[in-house]
Design a protein around this motif. Structure first.
Motif, PDB file in Angstrom:
ATOM      1  N   ALA A 159      17.744  -7.314  -5.354  1.00  0.00           N
ATOM      2  CA  ALA A 159      17.218  -6.920  -3.988  1.00  0.00           C
ATOM      3  C   ALA A 159      15.985  -5.777  -5.252  1.00  0.00           C
ATOM      4  CB  ALA A 159      18.096  -6.564  -3.017  1.00  0.00           C
ATOM      5  N   ASN A 163      12.509  -5.612  -4.326  1.00  0.00           N
ATOM      6  CA  ASN A 163      12.671  -4.726  -3.347  1.00  0.00           C
ATOM      7  C   ASN A 163      11.840  -3.260  -3.826  1.00  0.00           C
ATOM      8  OD1 ASN A 163      13.150  -6.201  -1.675  1.00  0.00           O
ATOM      9  ND2 ASN A 163      15.297  -5.090  -1.007  1.00  0.00           N
ATOM     10  N   ALA A 177       4.878  -3.269   0.469  1.00  0.00           N
ATOM     11  CA  ALA A 177       6.270  -3.352  -0.058  1.00  0.00           C
ATOM     12  C   ALA A 177       6.944  -1.912   0.572  1.00  0.00           C
ATOM     13  CB  ALA A 177       5.866  -2.686  -1.555  1.00  0.00           C
ATOM     14  N   ASN A 180       7.328  -3.934   4.621  1.00  0.00           N
ATOM     15  CA  ASN A 180       8.698  -4.197   4.307  1.00  0.00           C
ATOM     16  C   ASN A 180      10.125  -3.563   4.884  1.00  0.00           C
ATOM     17  OD1 ASN A 180       7.425  -6.605   4.446  1.00  0.00           O
ATOM     18  ND2 ASN A 180       7.418  -6.708   2.007  1.00  0.00           N
ATOM     19  N   LYS A 181      10.319  -2.504   4.486  1.00  0.00           N
ATOM     20  CA  LYS A 181      11.000  -0.916   4.718  1.00  0.00           C
ATOM     21  C   LYS A 181      10.818  -0.469   5.842  1.00  0.00           C
ATOM     22  CE  LYS A 181      13.594  -2.544   1.294  1.00  0.00           C
ATOM     23  NZ  LYS A 181      14.342  -3.401   1.476  1.00  0.00           N
TER      24      LYS A 181
END
Ligand code: HEM
Length: 324
Positions: A159, A163, A177, A180-181
């Protein structure tokens, strides 16, 4: 609503709270250690201040540790776990290896805290507070850090590799990116202002200074003297060429002048016509707006999937899971 409907609704709410608890982030609170360790915040602050006074870059390194912790399965102190013979942590992931630093300062803070209130303050919270205190120590403005995170007993190399955003991403990749969070593009641009402090290695900006055209010529030339076309991979240059050790909005002014160090930095500004250009201009001319947005985005980042309640543990040593 009739009174019986109100009672039914109340019962349903209580049922859900008992069985599922409030959302994890709602459990964090700025007063979490007020009675269990009243000196926690002042202890962290004084250790950060002395570390930054000794080496200003340490402020940048501590800020980045919190980011790299939170983007990998949440703010749970996972980045601090050392590898062992039968455990692989996140320290050797590509974005961290030979790059993240500040672990000794975290160790000092942790041992100071263990001597005043053993087993109380988590390593994940130390990172969140140290990030804020670092920004303040370097001239930025403050925000209220929410507390009550607990520490993971696991870490994820894969991860960490997938990530944490790469400096070779284009704007769309950076947006993805952060989306996605759970972040907005606006928050991504505000958080990138962290690059107003700290340094980067030649290997991560070489292709920008030798191959890209959206870079100020004199700036590229001066960087080439420290970052040759081959060799010198670990030579450092400041991410903010104008005020490298001050937390200010100069990072954004640099972008307007084509003086972003990383490819990813310069992606936030494309000559006035890019989708994030107006935000960069606004932060460049108004540091108060940047500071407010940055503080709020840091609070959002600190809320990424914390372990709370009885999940996880309070590590005694941030580098390893408690034994037994
Ligand atoms: C937007 C996407 C981001 C990318 C692609 C990125 C990438 C990088 C890279 C490549 C470095 C240099 C690493 C090295 O040379 O080994 C760096 C340094 C740094 N990053 Fe980021 N970063 C991003 C966002 C952030 C965020 C959100 C924060 C904090 C909230 C942050 C804080 C820092 C700091 C303070 C440094 C300097 C660290 C030091 O000098 O020790 N970065 N970043």
């Amino acid at each position: 609503m009739t009174s019986s409907q109100v009672i039914v609704k109340l019962c349903i709410t209580i049922f859900f709270l008992i069985h599922y608890g409030p959302p994890a982030s709602a459990q964090l609170s700025s007063t979490f250690y007020s009675s269990s360790c009243p000196k926690a915040l002042s202890t962290i602050k004084s250790a950060v201040n002395s570390a930054v006074a000794k080496e200003s870059r340490m402020g940048a390194s501590l800020l980045r540790l919190h980011f790299h912790d939170c983007f990998v399965n949440g703010c749970d102190g996972s980045i601090l776990l050392d590898d062992t013979a039968n455990f692989t942590g996140e320290k050797t992931a590509a974005p961290n290896n030979n790059s993240v630093r500040g672990f000794d300062v975290v160790d000092t803070i942790k041992s100071n805290l263990e001597s005043i209130c053993p087993g109380v303050v988590s390593c994940a919270d130390i990172l969140a507070v140290a990030a804020r205190d670092s920004v303040v120590a370097l001239g930025g403005s403050t925000w209220s850090v929410l507390l009550g995170r607990r520490d993971s007993t696991t870490a994820s190399l894969s991860a960490a590799n997938s990530n944490i955003p790469s400096p070779f991403l284009n704007l769309s990749g950076l947006i993805t990116a952060f989306t996605n969070k759970g972040f907005t593009t606006k928050e991504m641009v505000a958080l990138s202002g962290s690059h107003t402090i700290g340094q980067a290695r030649c290997t991560l900006f070489r292709s920008r200074i030798y191959n890209e055209t959206n870079i100020n010529t004199a700036y590229a030339t001066s960087l080439k003297s420290k970052c040759p076309s081959s060799g010198g991979d670990n030579n450092l240059s400041p991410l903010d060429t104008t005020s490298p050790t001050t937390f200010d909005s100069a990072y954004y002014t640099n972008l307007i002048n084509n003086k972003g160090l990383l490819h990813s930095d310069q992606q936030l500004y494309s000559g006035g016509s890019g989708s994030t250009d107006s935000q960069v201009k606004s932060y460049s001319s108004n540091s108060a707006t940047f500071f407010t947005d940055f503080g709020n985005a840091m609070i959002t980042m600190g809320n990424l999937s914390p372990l709370t309640g009885t999940s996880g543990q309070i590590r005694t040593n941030c580098r390893k899971v408690n034994s037994g």
